[in-house]
Scaffold this motif. Structure first.
Motif, mmCIF file in Angstrom:
data_model
loop_
_atom_site.group_PDB
_atom_site.id
_atom_site.type_symbol
_atom_site.label_atom_id
_atom_site.label_comp_id
_atom_site.label_asym_id
_atom_site.label_seq_id
_atom_site.Cartn_x
_atom_site.Cartn_y
_atom_site.Cartn_z
ATOM 1 N N ILE A 117 -10.540 1.884 -3.683
ATOM 2 C CA ILE A 117 -9.099 1.940 -3.465
ATOM 3 C C ILE A 117 -8.720 3.253 -2.764
ATOM 4 O O ILE A 117 -8.986 4.364 -3.648
ATOM 5 C CB ILE A 117 -8.040 1.566 -4.422
ATOM 6 C CG1 ILE A 117 -8.279 -0.039 -4.797
ATOM 7 C CG2 ILE A 117 -6.645 1.605 -3.986
ATOM 8 C CD1 ILE A 117 -7.343 -0.432 -6.170
ATOM 9 N N HIS A 118 -8.235 3.485 -1.593
ATOM 10 C CA HIS A 118 -7.781 4.697 -1.299
ATOM 11 C C HIS A 118 -6.489 4.524 -0.750
ATOM 12 O O HIS A 118 -6.102 3.857 0.187
ATOM 13 C CB HIS A 118 -8.484 5.250 -0.065
ATOM 14 C CG HIS A 118 -8.365 6.557 0.261
ATOM 15 N ND1 HIS A 118 -7.129 7.027 0.613
ATOM 16 C CD2 HIS A 118 -9.173 7.580 0.333
ATOM 17 C CE1 HIS A 118 -7.223 8.235 0.855
ATOM 18 N NE2 HIS A 118 -8.335 9.014 0.792
ATOM 19 N N LEU A 119 -5.401 5.104 -1.278
ATOM 20 C CA LEU A 119 -3.969 4.973 -1.173
ATOM 21 C C LEU A 119 -3.327 6.282 -0.672
ATOM 22 O O LEU A 119 -3.558 7.390 -1.424
ATOM 23 C CB LEU A 119 -3.019 4.639 -2.419
ATOM 24 C CG LEU A 119 -2.710 3.077 -2.565
ATOM 25 C CD1 LEU A 119 -1.860 2.872 -3.814
ATOM 26 C CD2 LEU A 119 -1.796 2.567 -1.499
ATOM 27 N N SER A 120 -2.914 6.272 0.308
ATOM 28 C CA SER A 120 -2.260 7.523 0.898
ATOM 29 C C SER A 120 -0.755 7.296 1.270
ATOM 30 O O SER A 120 -0.473 6.185 1.956
ATOM 31 C CB SER A 120 -2.936 8.092 2.246
ATOM 32 O OG SER A 120 -4.277 8.177 2.110
ATOM 33 N N TYR A 121 -0.056 8.385 1.005
ATOM 34 C CA TYR A 121 1.647 8.097 1.149
ATOM 35 C C TYR A 121 2.003 9.636 1.791
ATOM 36 O O TYR A 121 1.414 10.755 1.704
ATOM 37 C CB TYR A 121 2.238 8.224 -0.005
ATOM 38 C CG TYR A 121 1.695 7.561 -1.348
ATOM 39 C CD1 TYR A 121 1.783 6.230 -1.340
ATOM 40 C CD2 TYR A 121 0.948 8.235 -2.224
ATOM 41 C CE1 TYR A 121 1.165 5.382 -2.521
ATOM 42 C CE2 TYR A 121 0.372 7.552 -3.218
ATOM 43 C CZ TYR A 121 0.279 5.894 -3.393
ATOM 44 O OH TYR A 121 -0.116 5.486 -4.310
ATOM 45 N N VAL A 122 2.847 9.450 2.766
ATOM 46 C CA VAL A 122 3.432 10.545 3.580
ATOM 47 C C VAL A 122 5.078 10.291 3.410
ATOM 48 O O VAL A 122 5.652 9.353 3.802
ATOM 49 C CB VAL A 122 2.869 10.922 5.054
ATOM 50 C CG1 VAL A 122 2.899 9.714 5.808
ATOM 51 C CG2 VAL A 122 3.351 12.076 5.273
ATOM 52 N N VAL A 123 5.699 11.558 3.188
ATOM 53 C CA VAL A 123 7.179 11.296 3.132
ATOM 54 C C VAL A 123 7.779 12.476 4.182
ATOM 55 O O VAL A 123 7.368 13.308 4.177
ATOM 56 C CB VAL A 123 7.908 11.673 1.749
ATOM 57 C CG1 VAL A 123 9.276 11.444 1.889
ATOM 58 C CG2 VAL A 123 7.303 10.292 0.680
ATOM 59 N N ALA A 124 8.734 11.998 5.020
ATOM 60 C CA ALA A 124 9.415 12.938 5.708
ATOM 61 C C ALA A 124 10.473 13.560 5.303
ATOM 62 O O ALA A 124 11.460 13.108 4.661
ATOM 63 C CB ALA A 124 9.728 12.357 7.172
ATOM 64 N N VAL A 169 -10.519 4.717 -7.512
ATOM 65 C CA VAL A 169 -9.150 4.909 -7.178
ATOM 66 C C VAL A 169 -8.596 6.175 -6.827
ATOM 67 O O VAL A 169 -8.531 7.130 -7.428
ATOM 68 C CB VAL A 169 -8.186 4.375 -8.360
ATOM 69 C CG1 VAL A 169 -6.498 4.386 -7.796
ATOM 70 C CG2 VAL A 169 -8.622 2.794 -8.763
ATOM 71 N N ILE A 170 -8.077 6.545 -5.516
ATOM 72 C CA ILE A 170 -7.874 7.874 -4.773
ATOM 73 C C ILE A 170 -6.503 7.470 -4.484
ATOM 74 O O ILE A 170 -6.121 6.689 -3.711
ATOM 75 C CB ILE A 170 -8.841 8.010 -3.464
ATOM 76 C CG1 ILE A 170 -10.076 8.404 -4.212
ATOM 77 C CG2 ILE A 170 -8.265 9.448 -3.039
ATOM 78 C CD1 ILE A 170 -11.298 8.255 -3.002
#
Length: 359
Positions: free
Chosen positions: A148-155, A227-228
Motif C-alpha cells: 500500500i502506498h498512500l500519499s496526501y497533499v494539503v494546500a 505500508v507507505i
C-alpha cells in the motif's frame, strides 16, 4: 424523538465541520463544547462549556447522549477518559484521532466496549478516515495484496486551525515504526521525498514519510507486506521549510512545547496569507500492488476536495450518520477501515458529492 450528539471540541475548525455535516445529514440534536464559556454558537447547535479535566462534568454531559464525537486534539497526549466515560454510560463513540499512540492507549478497553455494547470507531476524518476506506476498497480487488502506498497533499492551511498545525510539528523529530517488507522498521518523518502526480489543480508535488495511524493499523487490518504513508504541502516550498525544521534546526527548538507552539503559530500566520493563492483543498492518492490469479495487479484511486476541513467533517459525519441510523453497529474499538463496509462508504461519499476516481 431526535437522537442527541455531543461534539467535544466542536467550536474548532475540524469539530465545527463535523458538527455541520451531522446537522446537514441527520435530524439529530447536536451540542458542541468548548472550554471558553464566552464562545458564540449559532443555531441549529446547542452549546455546553466543558473542560475535559472536570471528569464529573464530562460524565454528566455524556450520560444523556446517544453519540459522542471527540474532536479536541491534538491526540498525541490525550488519555482515554472520554472513551472510558462513553463505555461506562453505554454511549457510542467516534473521534478524529490522528496518532497511533492514542489508538494504542485506548484499544486496551476493547473487551469492556464489547461487553457494554458500545461501538467506538477511531481515526475518522479525511486522513485518517476517508483515506482508510479508499484503501479498503482497493484491497478488496486483490486475492493477495502486497504493498500500500498512500500519499496526501494539503494546500495551505487546509481550512484547519492551530490544532492541526501543532499536530504536524509534534511528530517531526520522532522516529516511528513503519511496516516494510513484513517487519517493523524505524523511519524518520519528512524523509525520502517522492514526487507524486495528483489530480488537478495540484499536479506533481513532493511528499515525505509521515507518521499517521494508517501506517500502524493497516498492518493489522490487511494482509500486506508494506505500508507507505507520505504527506506534502502546497506550495511546495512549505515542504522544504518543514524539512529544514525537522532536520536542521536544533532538536530543542522542535521538541519543546514552546518551540512547537512557536512554529505552529508562525505557520498559521503564513498560511493565512498564502491560502488566498494556494486554496485550502486536499488531494489523496492510494496505490496498491499485489496479485490476482497469480498475475501481478495494480490498483490506483484518487480523491480531491476544495476544503480539507469540510472533507474531514464529511469523513466523520458519515460514520456518525450511519451510527445514528442504526446502519452501523459493531461493539468494540476499531480503526475506521475495520468497521465501515465499502458499500456504505461509497453511498455516503456520493451523498456528499465526494468522488473516488480510479486512476
Amino acid at each position: 424523538m431526535s437522537k442527541k450528539v455531543l461534539v467535544i471540541g466542536g467550536c474548532g475548525r475540524i469539530g465545527n465541520s463535523v458538527a455541520q455535516d451531522i446537522a446537514n445529514h441527520t435530524d439529530a440534536e447536536v451540542t458542541i463544547t468548548s472550554r471558553n464559556p464566552q464562545q458564540q454558537v449559532k443555531p441549529p447547535f446547542k452549546f455546553l462549556t466543558l473542560d475535559l479535566a472536570a471528569l464529573d462534568q464530562l460524565e454528566k454531559a455524556i450520560a444523556s447522549k446517544d453519540l459522542v464525537v471527540h474532536c479536541a486534539g491534538p491526540f498525541h497526549h490525550r488519555d482515554g477518559r472520554v472513551l472510558e466515560a462513553c463505555i461506562a454510560s453505554k454511549v457510542d463513540y467516534l473521534d478524529v484521532s490522528d496518532h497511533r499512540s492514542f489508538y494504542e492507549r485506548v484499544v486496551i478497553h476493547q473487551d469492556q466496549a464489547i461487553a457494554q455494547g458500545v461501538t467506538a470507531i477511531l481515526n475518522t476524518g479525511i486522513f485518517p478516515g476517508i483515506s482508510n476506506c479508499m484503501t479498503k476498497q482497493g484491497i478488496e480487488q486483490f486475492e493477495q495484496p502486497k504493498k500500500i502506498h498512500l500519499s496526501y497533499v494539503v494546500a495551505g492551511s487546509g481550512g484547519a486551525g492551530l490544532t492541526v498545525m501543532r499536530t504536524t510539528f509534534l511528530g517531526l523529530r520522532n522516529k516511528f515504526a513503519a511496516w516494510i517488507d513484513g517487519k517493523w522498521q524505524d523511519t524518520l518523518p519528512y524523509t525520502e521525498r517522492e514526487v507524486i502526480e495528483f489530480p488537478q489543480p495540484y499536479g506533481k508535488t513532493g511528499v515525505y514519510w509521515f507518521d499517521v495511524p494508517e501506517t500502524y493499523t493497516f498492518a493489522d487490518s490487511f494482509p500486506v507486506e508494506t505500508v507507505i504513508t507520505k504527506f506534502g504541502s502546497i506550495p511546495d516550498w512549505y515542504n522544504h521549510l518543514t524539512w529544514i525544521t525537522a532536520h536542521i534546526f536544533p532538536e530543542a527548538w522542535v521538541t519543546s512545547p514552546k518551540g512547537i507552539e512557536f512554529f505552529s503559530r508562525v505557520s498559521y500566520l503564513m498560511t493565512n496569507v498564502t491560502d488566498k493563492f494556494s486554496g485550502i483543498g486536499v488531494a489523496m492518492r492510494v496505490s496498491i500492488t499485489g496479485e490476482t490469479a497469480g498475475e501481478p495487479q495494480t490498483y490506483c484511486a484518487t480523491m480531491v476536495h476544495g476544503n480539507t476541513a469540510i472533507a474531514a467533517g464529511a469523513g466523520t459525519g458519515t460514520i456518525a450518520q450511519l451510527l445514528l441510523e442504526d446502519k452501523l453497529k459493531q461493539p468494540g474499538i476499531y480503526p475506521v477501515e475495520q468497521a465501515l463496509s465499502t458499500e456504505l462508504f461509497l453511498e455516503a461519499m456520493a451523498s456528499r458529492q465526494i468522488e473516488i476516481v480510479n486512476c
